[in-house]
Design a protein around this motif. Sequence first.
Motif, PDB file in Angstrom:
ATOM      1  N   UNK A   1      29.368  35.004  22.177  1.00  0.00           N
ATOM      2  CA  UNK A   1      28.145  34.857  22.981  1.00  0.00           C
ATOM      3  C   UNK A   1      28.356  33.824  24.080  1.00  0.00           C
TER       4      UNK A   1
ATOM      5  N   UNK B   1      30.769  35.170  26.763  1.00  0.00           N
ATOM      6  CA  UNK B   1      30.154  36.183  27.628  1.00  0.00           C
ATOM      7  C   UNK B   1      29.185  35.518  28.609  1.00  0.00           C
ATOM      8  N   UNK B   2      28.456  34.560  28.099  1.00  0.00           N
ATOM      9  CA  UNK B   2      27.480  33.842  28.918  1.00  0.00           C
ATOM     10  C   UNK B   2      28.159  33.149  30.094  1.00  0.00           C
TER      11      UNK B   2
ATOM     12  N   UNK C   1      24.427  27.760  37.460  1.00  0.00           N
ATOM     13  CA  UNK C   1      24.903  26.525  36.827  1.00  0.00           C
ATOM     14  C   UNK C   1      25.484  25.579  37.876  1.00  0.00           C
TER      15      UNK C   1
ATOM     16  N   UNK D   1      15.438  22.425  29.578  1.00  0.00           N
ATOM     17  CA  UNK D   1      14.779  23.596  29.012  1.00  0.00           C
ATOM     18  C   UNK D   1      14.428  24.630  30.081  1.00  0.00           C
ATOM     19  N   UNK D   2      14.042  24.147  31.253  1.00  0.00           N
ATOM     20  CA  UNK D   2      13.704  25.068  32.345  1.00  0.00           C
ATOM     21  C   UNK D   2      14.949  25.808  32.815  1.00  0.00           C
ATOM     22  N   UNK D   3      16.024  25.061  33.011  1.00  0.00           N
ATOM     23  CA  UNK D   3      17.256  25.712  33.468  1.00  0.00           C
ATOM     24  C   UNK D   3      17.786  26.674  32.400  1.00  0.00           C
ATOM     25  N   UNK D   4      17.714  26.260  31.135  1.00  0.00           N
ATOM     26  CA  UNK D   4      18.204  27.123  30.056  1.00  0.00           C
ATOM     27  C   UNK D   4      17.464  28.456  30.065  1.00  0.00           C
ATOM     28  N   UNK D   5      16.142  28.410  30.244  1.00  0.00           N
ATOM     29  CA  UNK D   5      15.376  29.658  30.273  1.00  0.00           C
ATOM     30  C   UNK D   5      15.730  30.500  31.494  1.00  0.00           C
TER      31      UNK D   5
ATOM     32  N   UNK E   1      18.576  30.511  33.080  1.00  0.00           N
ATOM     33  CA  UNK E   1      19.918  31.057  32.846  1.00  0.00           C
ATOM     34  C   UNK E   1      19.860  32.264  31.906  1.00  0.00           C
ATOM     35  N   UNK E   2      19.021  32.138  30.881  1.00  0.00           N
ATOM     36  CA  UNK E   2      18.903  33.229  29.912  1.00  0.00           C
ATOM     37  C   UNK E   2      18.316  34.471  30.571  1.00  0.00           C
TER      38      UNK E   2
ATOM     39  N   UNK F   1      20.998  36.107  32.465  1.00  0.00           N
ATOM     40  CA  UNK F   1      22.023  36.672  31.574  1.00  0.00           C
ATOM     41  C   UNK F   1      21.536  37.945  30.904  1.00  0.00           C
ATOM     42  N   UNK F   2      20.282  37.960  30.512  1.00  0.00           N
ATOM     43  CA  UNK F   2      19.773  39.092  29.739  1.00  0.00           C
ATOM     44  C   UNK F   2      19.319  40.248  30.630  1.00  0.00           C
TER      45      UNK F   2
END
Lengths: 327, 327
Positions: B286, B289-290, B300, B315-319, B321-322, B325-326
């Motif tokens: 995971x 791939x990310x 990033x 947390x904002x950047x993580x969301x 990025x997700x 990615x998704x």
Amino acid sequence: MKKRLSLEEYAAGIRSGNRVVLSQAITLVESALEADQALASQLVQAVLPHTGQSIRIGITGVPGVGKSTFIEAFGKMLLDLGKKVAVLAVDPSSQLTKGSILGDKTRMEDLALDKRAYIRPSPSGTTLGGVSGKTREAMLLCEAAGFDVILIETVGVGQSETAVKNMVDFFLLLMLSGAGDELQGIKKGIMEMADMLVIHKADGDNLEAAQKAKSNYQNALHLFQENLKNWSPKVVLASSVSGLGLNQIWSLVLDYEEKVKFSGFWEAIRSEQRLDWLEDQVQELLGRAFLKNAQVQQLLREEKPKVKSGELHPGVLAHRLMDLFLN
Amino acid sequence: MKKRLSLEEYAAGIRSGNRVVLSQAITLVESALEADQALASQLVQAVLPHTGQSIRIGITGVPGVGKSTFIEAFGKMLLDLGKKVAVLAVDPSSQLTKGSILGDKTRMEDLALDKRAYIRPSPSGTTLGGVSGKTREAMLLCEAAGFDVILIETVGVGQSETAVKNMVDFFLLLMLSGAGDELQGIKKGIMEMADMLVIHKADGDNLEAAQKAKSNYQNALHLFQENLKNWSPKVVLASSVSGLGLNQIWSLVLDYEEKVKFSGFWEAIRSEQRLDWLEDQVQELLGRAFLKNAQVQQLLREEKPKVKSGELHPGVLAHRLMDLFLN
């Protein structure tokens, strides 16, 4: 779905130091609902310019060492010095043990009753990554609400210490005299993380043993290399009954702050912590999205038993799961 | 791209005990190329029915404790008993330190020259998860090649021990006499993982101190609760010079095997380990791939500095990025 305030209401309430709104905001942060999490992220982002001013202190030690009484006594002393104090907890096991730490607020009755203090028990989260992310967000909200000192309590059992170490400026380990560290179940790795060892319950008949323990620990600490921060861990005697050591601990914390800010490591460490947090968050979200995928779930149900029995190579299943997830 | 054998050629070569093919197969396992990894997974799956028959022993201890000389002496004794012995290593730091363990094969000259032994230095991997996954696959290939005892060496510095503990049946910690465990830098957590403590270099002038250390450690171990496996860790004196203790260690390992197989924990632990492996693999894939995603990389690059400086909430950047990615 529970009633929520608007982003502006949360932010304004927090900034004005409204403890009820702060509590509601932390509840929002701790929520497992996706809509809540999105709002929580926005809220943290909104108050971000007002964070970072506090001193963040991690406090650990095995059960029985007197963490709650220490935090109560130390916290009250800080209030007397005019500080506003927030107490948070990290305990990845709390969903099982139903709040083994800070769960019983009455243990810190005096502190809990004071308006300049704020006490929040451990969030329940499914993983340590989840719990520690929530605690970090709660910490920033407390800072935006004007708290000067954030005390983060953790149980002394291993993993959670590392998580807490990664979110605080100063890491304090409570110990007892008269017991070898073997007896106290303290892992050497945790001693190495500590910026300060506090020999607690140094009062009455215990005092002599505590003094002896102090010199033992001081000798032991000499064996560790001085760390990058140019700070050698201090050993202090303390009593939450007599008040011994509490002032000294605080003045050493301030001493630490001055030295480490001067050397530039204060901000360097915080920067590292933010990047760690980003990584934790991404890993947490990736894992959650993966396990939520219906096809992944079905294949796992079918094939996991074969991995368990040794019939199917974990690497083969992992690749098949990834193919499903990514396509 | 390097020349590769076919799946059938690898499998047949390994099954016939051909050490050259075994080495090539392990190189395949360690390759970072995706095509190689797919083939490696298939290969491990193909030989899986022929794995699991060996005793897997993890060996750790700080630098200077004599891991290499111990493994050489212990390995040679096993050869004399008619066993086939493979030695692998886990060292997540090896890509930096250029092979701090097992890197210099000449340290185990006699063992390396013997046809019934096989020595493989640490793979270089970008993460501990990557390294330990490769070592697990190499271990299975060695088992398929007919090795009866797999010795897995690790450096005594923390993380890698947990990884090794999760892939072996028996965990052996080498210690020195005359030094407190503080001096040896051994973390208490590692002592708790050990099924056996071996006081090494118990010869000549050291013997008396070693005997004293033995009883100290035996006392210390009494403080730990007996573990679920119903096995209390043993403390043994050993010398790779005089051969003291080597036979005793092996007979205790066999004793352990018998007891723990009888109680059903042998297979239960291996089942757990396979599921752990699956989880490690999924997390590794995971993450890879990310980070390979071009949009993720770009965001990033742009936003990570803002997280680092405290301007942007992780947390904002993580969301964000997700979401990239998704979708």
